[in-house]
Design an enzyme around this catalytic site. Structure first.
Site, PDB file in Angstrom:
ATOM      1  N   GLY A  21       5.711  -0.623  -4.197  1.00  0.00           N
ATOM      2  CA  GLY A  21       5.341  -1.268  -2.928  1.00  0.00           C
ATOM      3  C   GLY A  21       5.991  -2.633  -2.803  1.00  0.00           C
TER       4      GLY A  21
ATOM      5  N   VAL B  65       3.587  -9.000  -0.570  1.00  0.00           N
ATOM      6  CA  VAL B  65       3.495  -9.569  -1.919  1.00  0.00           C
ATOM      7  C   VAL B  65       4.538  -8.954  -2.859  1.00  0.00           C
ATOM      8  CG1 VAL B  65       1.993 -10.119  -3.849  1.00  0.00           C
ATOM      9  CG2 VAL B  65       1.020  -9.909  -1.583  1.00  0.00           C
TER      10      VAL B  65
ATOM     11  N   GLY C 211       5.930  -4.651  -0.012  1.00  0.00           N
ATOM     12  CA  GLY C 211       5.437  -5.245   1.234  1.00  0.00           C
ATOM     13  C   GLY C 211       5.475  -6.757   1.092  1.00  0.00           C
TER      14      GLY C 211
ATOM     15  N   LYS D 258     -18.445 -10.883   0.959  1.00  0.00           N
ATOM     16  CA  LYS D 258     -17.527 -10.041   1.734  1.00  0.00           C
ATOM     17  C   LYS D 258     -18.304  -9.529   2.937  1.00  0.00           C
ATOM     18  CE  LYS D 258     -13.337  -8.079   1.313  1.00  0.00           C
ATOM     19  NZ  LYS D 258     -12.081  -8.589   0.737  1.00  0.00           N
TER      20      LYS D 258
HETATM   21  P1  NAD Z   1       1.500  -4.904   2.496  1.00  0.00           P
HETATM   22  O1  NAD Z   1       0.836  -3.920   3.390  1.00  0.00           O
HETATM   23  O2  NAD Z   1       2.331  -5.989   3.068  1.00  0.00           O
HETATM   24  O3  NAD Z   1       2.443  -4.113   1.441  1.00  0.00           O
HETATM   25  C1  NAD Z   1       2.097  -2.908   0.846  1.00  0.00           C
HETATM   26  C2  NAD Z   1       3.385  -2.090   0.745  1.00  0.00           C
HETATM   27  O4  NAD Z   1       3.121  -0.933  -0.034  1.00  0.00           O
HETATM   28  C3  NAD Z   1       3.899  -1.620   2.098  1.00  0.00           C
HETATM   29  O5  NAD Z   1       5.286  -1.939   2.203  1.00  0.00           O
HETATM   30  C4  NAD Z   1       3.652  -0.115   2.057  1.00  0.00           C
HETATM   31  O6  NAD Z   1       4.633   0.612   2.801  1.00  0.00           O
HETATM   32  C5  NAD Z   1       3.737   0.178   0.590  1.00  0.00           C
HETATM   33  N1  NAD Z   1       3.032   1.374   0.117  1.00  0.00           N
HETATM   34  C6  NAD Z   1       1.853   1.878   0.538  1.00  0.00           C
HETATM   35  N2  NAD Z   1       1.535   2.978  -0.184  1.00  0.00           N
HETATM   36  C7  NAD Z   1       2.522   3.136  -1.093  1.00  0.00           C
HETATM   37  C8  NAD Z   1       2.763   4.067  -2.120  1.00  0.00           C
HETATM   38  N3  NAD Z   1       1.902   5.058  -2.376  1.00  0.00           N
HETATM   39  N4  NAD Z   1       3.882   3.948  -2.861  1.00  0.00           N
HETATM   40  C9  NAD Z   1       4.754   2.952  -2.614  1.00  0.00           C
HETATM   41  N5  NAD Z   1       4.588   2.035  -1.646  1.00  0.00           N
HETATM   42  C10 NAD Z   1       3.494   2.126  -0.891  1.00  0.00           C
HETATM   43  O7  NAD Z   1       0.340  -5.478   1.584  1.00  0.00           O
HETATM   44  P2  NAD Z   1       0.377  -6.790   0.669  1.00  0.00           P
HETATM   45  O8  NAD Z   1      -0.248  -7.909   1.406  1.00  0.00           O
HETATM   46  O9  NAD Z   1       1.724  -6.926   0.084  1.00  0.00           O
HETATM   47  O10 NAD Z   1      -0.663  -6.381  -0.467  1.00  0.00           O
HETATM   48  C11 NAD Z   1      -0.314  -5.430  -1.459  1.00  0.00           C
HETATM   49  C12 NAD Z   1      -1.533  -5.161  -2.343  1.00  0.00           C
HETATM   50  O11 NAD Z   1      -1.972  -6.377  -2.946  1.00  0.00           O
HETATM   51  C13 NAD Z   1      -2.758  -4.612  -1.610  1.00  0.00           C
HETATM   52  O12 NAD Z   1      -3.447  -3.741  -2.471  1.00  0.00           O
HETATM   53  C14 NAD Z   1      -3.605  -5.858  -1.363  1.00  0.00           C
HETATM   54  O13 NAD Z   1      -4.978  -5.549  -1.227  1.00  0.00           O
HETATM   55  C15 NAD Z   1      -3.334  -6.640  -2.638  1.00  0.00           C
HETATM   56  N6  NAD Z   1      -3.517  -8.092  -2.507  1.00  0.00           N
HETATM   57  C16 NAD Z   1      -2.803  -8.787  -1.591  1.00  0.00           C
HETATM   58  C17 NAD Z   1      -2.968 -10.168  -1.483  1.00  0.00           C
HETATM   59  C18 NAD Z   1      -2.170 -10.976  -0.496  1.00  0.00           C
HETATM   60  O14 NAD Z   1      -2.061 -12.205  -0.656  1.00  0.00           O
HETATM   61  N7  NAD Z   1      -1.570 -10.367   0.523  1.00  0.00           N
HETATM   62  C19 NAD Z   1      -3.873 -10.834  -2.331  1.00  0.00           C
HETATM   63  C20 NAD Z   1      -4.577 -10.092  -3.288  1.00  0.00           C
HETATM   64  C21 NAD Z   1      -4.392  -8.710  -3.361  1.00  0.00           C
END
Ligand code: NAD
Length: 359
Positions: A184, A188, A186, A85
């Site tokens: 959440g 994923v 978002g 990382k």
């Molecule tokens: P994203 O930013 O697209 O979505 C996160 C969502 O959570 C947003 O809509 C945000 O408004 C919401 N949010 C933030 N705080 C919140 C809370 N306290 N309560 C409710 N909702 C809340 O991110 P993502 O890419 O969907 O990733 C989500 C999580 O998964 C992160 O922790 C990320 O590190 C992890 N992750 C993502 C991937 C990937 O492929 N994108 C891979 C592995 C891990």
């Protein structure tokens, strides 16, 4: 700019790393650390985070923790990749092409021992710029011939993790008719919600972005609650898909689901929360086991070939890995994370032994 010396050599995480590179280029405004945790299984792979850390000690602490987690995640996903990382110490508004080019040069100098990708404050455009200046960048946009958005693949892996939890608890992996709560929605979380609805599950969702939550609820026919209430809702599965550390003593005491299986990184706040989950008998699928689908997909950029059937097979394999971990943890009465860590470390140690024997 570093304001105090980096952490002492006695730090256990520090000693466990193969290589830690300090990148300092004042002309380009670059202060960064690249941590190569372990390359026994293959080149170290993990994203680059840009963040205004208070000082170099805080950045070092973060990068060591994150690179170790990538070793575990990649090993458990069955990838021939090690863990690494990088962190750039800067405010997002101070990110310049010159800074990114200087960072790319440092990654290039490692000659493929470390592959970088997007992470917090390093988006698709930044990854493209890094790739223009360095061959060791993965997870690139489809427009650039890369693997594109990994979200749907991450969600698919979590879906199979949920199936494994259901199979373990009820002897039936079918989510049809069951109730899942998603924290959440978002990139994923939304994809997971879509896949679960397609499989016949009923959802309750939340998001701090109320507009987004309302739109997703309307599209998928889900119930919606406020962000402070989601963990309390009585359901079959709670899927944290937002920020880390939302599973703490407070939320565990009020938890409405017997299963936690979601994609957010570092869901468990601390050791006390870990112990409380075990004591309450909550079935927890470790986040780094079930959120590896995106990595399984994105890493095809590293290997230079994309075989969708093979990626799908490996993502489905998350069901088997999760099942194995849940069973072993229950038998031994230890947390699922203890078993997951041991399994990952055993795979890394076996690869290291083979490598040493071949010298
Ligand atoms: P994203 O930013 O697209 O979505 C996160 C969502 O959570 C947003 O809509 C945000 O408004 C919401 N949010 C933030 N705080 C919140 C809370 N306290 N309560 C409710 N909702 C809340 O991110 P993502 O890419 O969907 O990733 C989500 C999580 O998964 C992160 O922790 C990320 O590190 C992890 N992750 C993502 C991937 C990937 O492929 N994108 C891979 C592995 C891990």
């Amino acid at each position: 700019m570093f304001t105090r010396p980096i952490a002492p050599l006695a730090d256990a995480e520090f000693a466990a790393h193969e290589e830690i590179v300090v990148c300092y280029d004042p002309d380009a405004g670059l202060s960064a650390l690249i941590a190569v945790h372990d390359t026994s299984l293959g080149p170290a792979a993990g994203g680059c985070r840009l963040y205004p850390y208070a000082d170099a000690g805080a950045a070092l602490h973060d990068v060591l923790r994150l690179s170790r987690a990538m070793s575990l995640k990649n090993a458990l996903a069955g990838l021939p990749l090690g863990g690494g990382k990088s962190v750039i110490i800067a405010r997002p508004q101070d990110k310049t092409p010159q800074l990114l080019r200087a960072f790319a040069a440092r990654v290039t100098a490692l000659q493929g021992r470390y592959w970088t990708a997007e992470d917090i404050n390093i988006g698709p455009a930044d990854a493209d710029l890094l790739r223009d200046n360095c061959p060791y960048v993965f997870g690139l946009s489809a427009a650039r011939g890369g693997s594109g958005d990994p979200s749907a693949y991450t969600a698919a892996g979590c879906f199979h993790g949920i199936r494994a939890c259901l199979q373990y608890l009820h002897g039936n992996d079918d989510p049809a008719g069951l109730h899942v709560t998603i924290q959440g929605v978002g990139r994923v979380g939304y994809e997971l919600a879509r896949q679960l609805v397609q499989a016949g599950a009923r959802l309750t969702i939340t998001d701090v972005d109320a507009q987004r939550a309302a739109a997703v609820a309307a599209e998928l026919g889900a119930e919606r609650v406020g962000p402070a209430d989601i963990h309390r809702v009585a359901s079959d599965v709670f899927a944290p898909c937002a920020m880390g550390a939302t599973i703490n003593l407070h939320t565990i005491a009020e938890l409405g689901a017997p299963i936690i299986c979601g994609v957010a990184n570092n869901q468990i706040a601390d050791a006390a929360a870990r112990a409380a989950l075990l004591e309450r008998g909550v079935l927890y699928a470790p986040d780094y086991v079930v959120n590896a689908g995106g990595m399984l997909h994105a890493s095809t950029d590293i290997f230079g070939r994309r075989d969708p059937a093979e990626v799908d097979r490996r993502i489905r394999g998350i069901f088997d890995t999760t099942s194995e971990i849940l069973s072993a943890a229950a038998q031994r009465k230890v947390s699922t994370e203890v078993v997951a860590d041991e399994l990952a470390n055993a795979r890394i140690a076996a690869a290291r032994a083979t490598r040493v024997a071949g010298r």
